[in-house]
Design a protein around this motif. Structure first.
Motif, short mmCIF file in Angstrom:
data_model
loop_
_atom_site.label_atom_id
_atom_site.label_comp_id
_atom_site.label_asym_id
_atom_site.label_seq_id
_atom_site.Cartn_x
_atom_site.Cartn_y
_atom_site.Cartn_z
N ARG A 1 0.83 -1.21 0.00
CA ARG A 1 0.00 0.00 0.00
C ARG A 1 0.86 1.25 0.00
N PHE A 2 1.96 1.24 0.76
CA PHE A 2 2.88 2.37 0.79
C PHE A 2 3.39 2.69 -0.61
N LEU A 3 3.80 1.67 -1.35
CA LEU A 3 4.33 1.89 -2.69
C LEU A 3 3.25 2.36 -3.67
N HIS A 4 2.01 1.93 -3.47
CA HIS A 4 0.92 2.45 -4.30
C HIS A 4 0.70 3.93 -4.02
N ARG A 5 0.78 4.32 -2.75
CA ARG A 5 0.54 5.71 -2.36
C ARG A 5 1.72 6.61 -2.64
N CYS A 6 2.91 6.05 -2.58
CA CYS A 6 4.14 6.85 -2.73
C CYS A 6 5.04 6.21 -3.78
N PRO A 7 4.65 6.27 -5.05
CA PRO A 7 5.43 5.60 -6.09
C PRO A 7 6.86 6.13 -6.24
N GLU A 8 7.13 7.29 -5.70
CA GLU A 8 8.49 7.83 -5.78
C GLU A 8 9.49 6.99 -4.99
N PHE A 9 9.00 6.09 -4.13
CA PHE A 9 9.89 5.22 -3.35
C PHE A 9 10.14 3.87 -4.02
N VAL A 10 9.47 3.60 -5.14
CA VAL A 10 9.70 2.36 -5.87
C VAL A 10 11.16 2.34 -6.32
N GLY A 11 11.83 1.25 -6.05
CA GLY A 11 13.24 1.11 -6.39
C GLY A 11 14.18 1.71 -5.35
N LYS A 12 13.62 2.41 -4.35
CA LYS A 12 14.45 3.02 -3.31
C LYS A 12 14.38 2.26 -1.99
N ILE A 13 13.36 1.40 -1.85
CA ILE A 13 13.26 0.62 -0.63
C ILE A 13 13.23 -0.87 -0.98
N VAL A 14 13.74 -1.65 -0.05
CA VAL A 14 13.72 -3.11 -0.18
C VAL A 14 13.33 -3.66 1.19
N LEU A 15 12.38 -4.56 1.18
CA LEU A 15 12.01 -5.27 2.41
C LEU A 15 12.78 -6.58 2.42
N ILE A 16 13.62 -6.74 3.42
CA ILE A 16 14.32 -8.00 3.61
C ILE A 16 13.59 -8.74 4.72
N GLN A 17 12.95 -9.83 4.36
CA GLN A 17 12.14 -10.59 5.31
C GLN A 17 12.75 -11.98 5.48
N VAL A 18 13.18 -12.26 6.70
CA VAL A 18 13.67 -13.59 7.03
C VAL A 18 12.56 -14.29 7.80
N GLY A 19 12.15 -15.43 7.30
CA GLY A 19 11.11 -16.23 7.96
C GLY A 19 11.74 -17.43 8.63
N ILE A 20 11.58 -17.53 9.92
CA ILE A 20 12.12 -18.67 10.67
C ILE A 20 11.10 -19.80 10.59
N SER A 21 11.53 -20.94 10.09
CA SER A 21 10.64 -22.10 9.95
C SER A 21 10.00 -22.45 11.29
N ALA A 22 8.71 -22.77 11.23
CA ALA A 22 7.96 -23.14 12.44
C ALA A 22 7.16 -24.40 12.14
N PHE A 23 7.87 -25.45 11.75
CA PHE A 23 7.22 -26.71 11.37
C PHE A 23 6.29 -27.23 12.47
N GLU A 24 6.69 -27.00 13.71
CA GLU A 24 5.90 -27.52 14.84
C GLU A 24 4.52 -26.89 14.93
N ARG A 25 4.28 -25.80 14.21
CA ARG A 25 2.98 -25.12 14.23
C ARG A 25 1.99 -25.77 13.25
N GLY A 26 2.41 -26.78 12.50
CA GLY A 26 1.51 -27.54 11.64
C GLY A 26 0.84 -26.71 10.56
N ASP A 27 -0.51 -26.75 10.54
CA ASP A 27 -1.28 -26.05 9.51
C ASP A 27 -1.06 -24.55 9.53
N ASP A 28 -0.87 -23.99 10.72
CA ASP A 28 -0.63 -22.55 10.83
C ASP A 28 0.63 -22.18 10.05
#
Length: 157
Positions: free
Chosen positions: A18-45
């Motif tokens: 939504r931020f990039l839709h509202r503020c297209p001047e930031f496209v190419g200037k920001i990067v979201l680095i998301q590290v997801g820690i595996s949670a196999f024990e949470r099953g379906d969740d």
């Protein structure tokens, strides 16, 4: 973030979108680095959260290639030393759980940015913490921007 629904990873990504839709001047200037820690024990969740995250990453990167860099790993691969290295390179940390106990990431981010109190070696201004109001550390992180992760517009602002 752990790959479970309570951590709010998809809500964070929708906020970035939504931020990039509202503020297209930031496209190419920001990067979201998301590290997801595996949670196999949470099953379906875990399975549902992973599928939702991967779909959201694909949607965002289709519109704006390279905006979200996502990697899933085991907890043993993301120990304190690795987290501090990643957090010290970041200008902003965004922690958006919808319910959380003690989350140390905002505190680790603050620790990783102690150099801001003196003179940062690279001259960048950084150190913004965007934090869910549902995280317990909100009470001690008074300088952070507090958001309700259910309100995507708050994250996007």
């Amino acid at each position: 973030d752990r790959m479970e629904s309570l951590k709010g990873i998809p809500l964070k990504m929708l906020g970035i979108e939504r931020f990039l839709h509202r503020c297209p001047e930031f496209v190419g200037k920001i990067v979201l680095i998301q590290v997801g820690i595996s949670a196999f024990e949470r099953g379906d969740d875990y399975t549902k959260t992973k599928a939702e995250v991967l779909q959201t990453v694909a949607n965002i990167n289709t519109k704006w290639p390279g905006t979200v860099q996502f990697k899933e790993c085991q907890e043993k691969e993301m120990r304190l030393q690795q987290r501090l290295a990643l957090l010290s390179a970041a200008d902003v940390v965004m922690v958006t759980p919808i319910r959380d106990g003690l989350n140390l990431i905002p505190l680790e981010f603050t620790f990783a940015h102690q150099d801001v109190l003196t003179n940062p070696p690279d001259g960048r201004k950084r150190g913004l913490c965007i934090l869910s109001e549902f995280s317990s550390c909100t009470r001690v992180m008074r300088g952070a921007l507090h958001v309700n992760p259910w309100k995507i517009s708050e994250i996007a602002n």
